[in-house]
Design an enzyme around this catalytic site. Structure first.
Site, short mmCIF file in Angstrom:
data_model
loop_
_atom_site.label_atom_id
_atom_site.label_comp_id
_atom_site.label_asym_id
_atom_site.label_seq_id
_atom_site.Cartn_x
_atom_site.Cartn_y
_atom_site.Cartn_z
N SER A 165 44.43 30.88 43.62
CA SER A 165 44.86 29.90 42.63
C SER A 165 45.89 30.53 41.70
CB SER A 165 43.65 29.35 41.89
OG SER A 165 43.97 28.18 41.16
N ARG A 237 38.65 20.26 31.12
CA ARG A 237 37.83 20.90 32.13
C ARG A 237 37.25 19.88 33.10
NH1 ARG A 237 37.32 25.59 34.85
NH2 ARG A 237 35.17 26.22 35.16
N ASP A 330 41.05 21.43 50.31
CA ASP A 330 41.65 21.60 48.99
C ASP A 330 42.59 20.44 48.70
OD1 ASP A 330 42.88 22.46 46.64
OD2 ASP A 330 43.10 24.54 47.33
N HIS A 360 39.06 23.29 46.53
CA HIS A 360 39.83 24.42 46.02
C HIS A 360 38.94 25.61 45.64
CE1 HIS A 360 43.15 26.48 44.11
NE2 HIS A 360 42.51 26.52 42.95
N ASP A 361 37.78 25.33 45.07
CA ASP A 361 36.88 26.40 44.64
C ASP A 361 36.31 27.23 45.79
OD1 ASP A 361 37.09 26.21 41.92
OD2 ASP A 361 35.17 25.21 41.59
#
Length: 379
Positions: A165, A237, A330, A360-361
């Protein structure tokens, strides 16, 4: 004595600040840093942590670059000075993919961050909190600042630089800015340049923070608990976390279930809303809103081809042995960007694909698949 009425209120900033336990941090100090956006940072320091031992010729050093809300604490337990466990703990240590019996692993906190490196929550040379006066910085600025860590440690060339990232952006910039100092490169879930879609996802996050009355123009760091921009940071967030996970995972994990006994037909939440609330509350207690804004803007301006004749020209100058990987699920940094990146770097071959429902994580979660990529890079 702590005022009981403030115990559960979030702090104005979750930054590490002078006087807090240093934990495992060490520091490297730099002088004047000329910035891409103009002007200079008069002085700065970079906090970092290390694992393993540097060998006699300095050839076994590996640099790891963290993502947006990460920090230098990539391995180890939560402890005084480090509010969370290591974010890549499964990869770093004796016998692991980044074997600290053989390698010297270095993880800096990014310039502009809030866990020991100079950033908006830090004191300026006169001892005042930087706040809104902290200058705009780019990914490239961050990498030039990190070079002071290598210099202080006596590392002329990294055996490998890796990250995912925002950390992948920095790893790529290391290879493009200092090709002679990077032997091998691993970029996970990161592009050659940020896209309109990625900038668009960032925009409401930035607006959420800067529209919060507690933002105070960026000069809130000495506000009492509960009076900083924690609401805006929490909204940011929540938005970001949705992009970090896949729709498939969220559907399978939460579906339309309510949160416990709460009733969504009334004022109750769905389980997925509670999940996002939880991650928002965690972040506002360990991160700084101004760092979030600053670093998000630096990600928006990420473009390895800027002032280098374009992306193609910049990538063609990378000499590191390279492994590029993306995640099949992702939706923030899609696989096509990994393919484009791999195609532009000489000798990189095909981009590897991490298969995972987590979006993505996955570069943080799929330890076994990432470990295989690390081993392929190093051996």
């Amino acid at each position: 004595m702590t005022d009981p009425s403030t115990v559960d209120l979030p702090p104005a900033t979750g930054a590490w600040r002078e006087g807090d336990p240093p934990g495992r941090r060490q520091w490297a100090a730099g002088g004047q840093l000329r910035l891409d956006a103009g002007g200079t940072l008069p002085e700065y320091r970079i906090a970092y942590e290390t694992w393993g031992r540097l060998n006699s010729d300095g050839s076994n050093a590996v640099l790891i670059a963290h993502a947006l809300t990460g920090d230098s604490h990539a391995a180890g337990e939560a402890e005084p000075g480090h509010p969370t466990p290591g974010w890549w703990d499964g990869l770093i240590g004796p016998g692991r993919a980044l074997d600290t019996d053989e390698l010297f692993v270095v993880v800096p906190n990014v310039l502009g961050g809030c866990q020991g490196s100079t950033g908006p929550s830090s004191p300026d040379p006169d001892g005042r909190t930087w706040g809104s006066r902290f200058p705009r910085i780019t990914i490239r600025d961050q990498v030039r600042a990190e070079a002071v860590v290598a210099d202080q440690l006596g590392i002329e060339r990294w055996a490998a630089v890796l990250g995912g990232s925002m950390g992948g952006m920095r790893a790529l910039e290391w290879a493009a800015t200092f090709p002679a100092r990077v032997a091998a490169l691993l970029v996970l879930a990161a592009p050659a340049a940020s896209s309109a879609d990625q900038i668009a996802w960032a925009a409401p996050q930035l607006h959420a923070i800067t529209s919060d009355p507690g933002w105070r123009g960026g000069d809130y760091h000495d506000a009492p608990p509960g009076e900083g921009p924690h609401r805006g940071l929490g909204v940011a967030r929540r938005i970001a976390h949705v992009t970090y996970r896949s729709s498939l995972e969220l559907d399978q994990r939460f579906g339309r279930l309510p949160q416990g006994a709460e009733d969504p037909l009334g004022d109750g939440r769905y389980a997925v809303e509670s999940y996002l609330d939880h991650h928002a509350d965690k972040l506002v207690r360990r991160f700084d809103a101004a760092s979030y804004v600053l670093l998000t803007r630096s990600m928006n301006t990420h473009d390895v081809g800027r002032d280098r004749g374009g992306v193609g020209a910049a990538l063609s100058g990378v000499t590191a042995r390279s492994v590029i990987a993306g995640v099949d699920s992702d939706r923030l940094y899609p696989m096509r960007q990994a393919h484009e990146l791999a195609a532009g770097i000489p000798g990189a071959g095909e981009a590897a694909e991490i298969t995972s429902p987590y979006g993505h994580d996955s570069f943080l979660i799929e330890t076994a698949q990432v470990a295989a990529l690390v081993k392929a890079l190093l051996h």
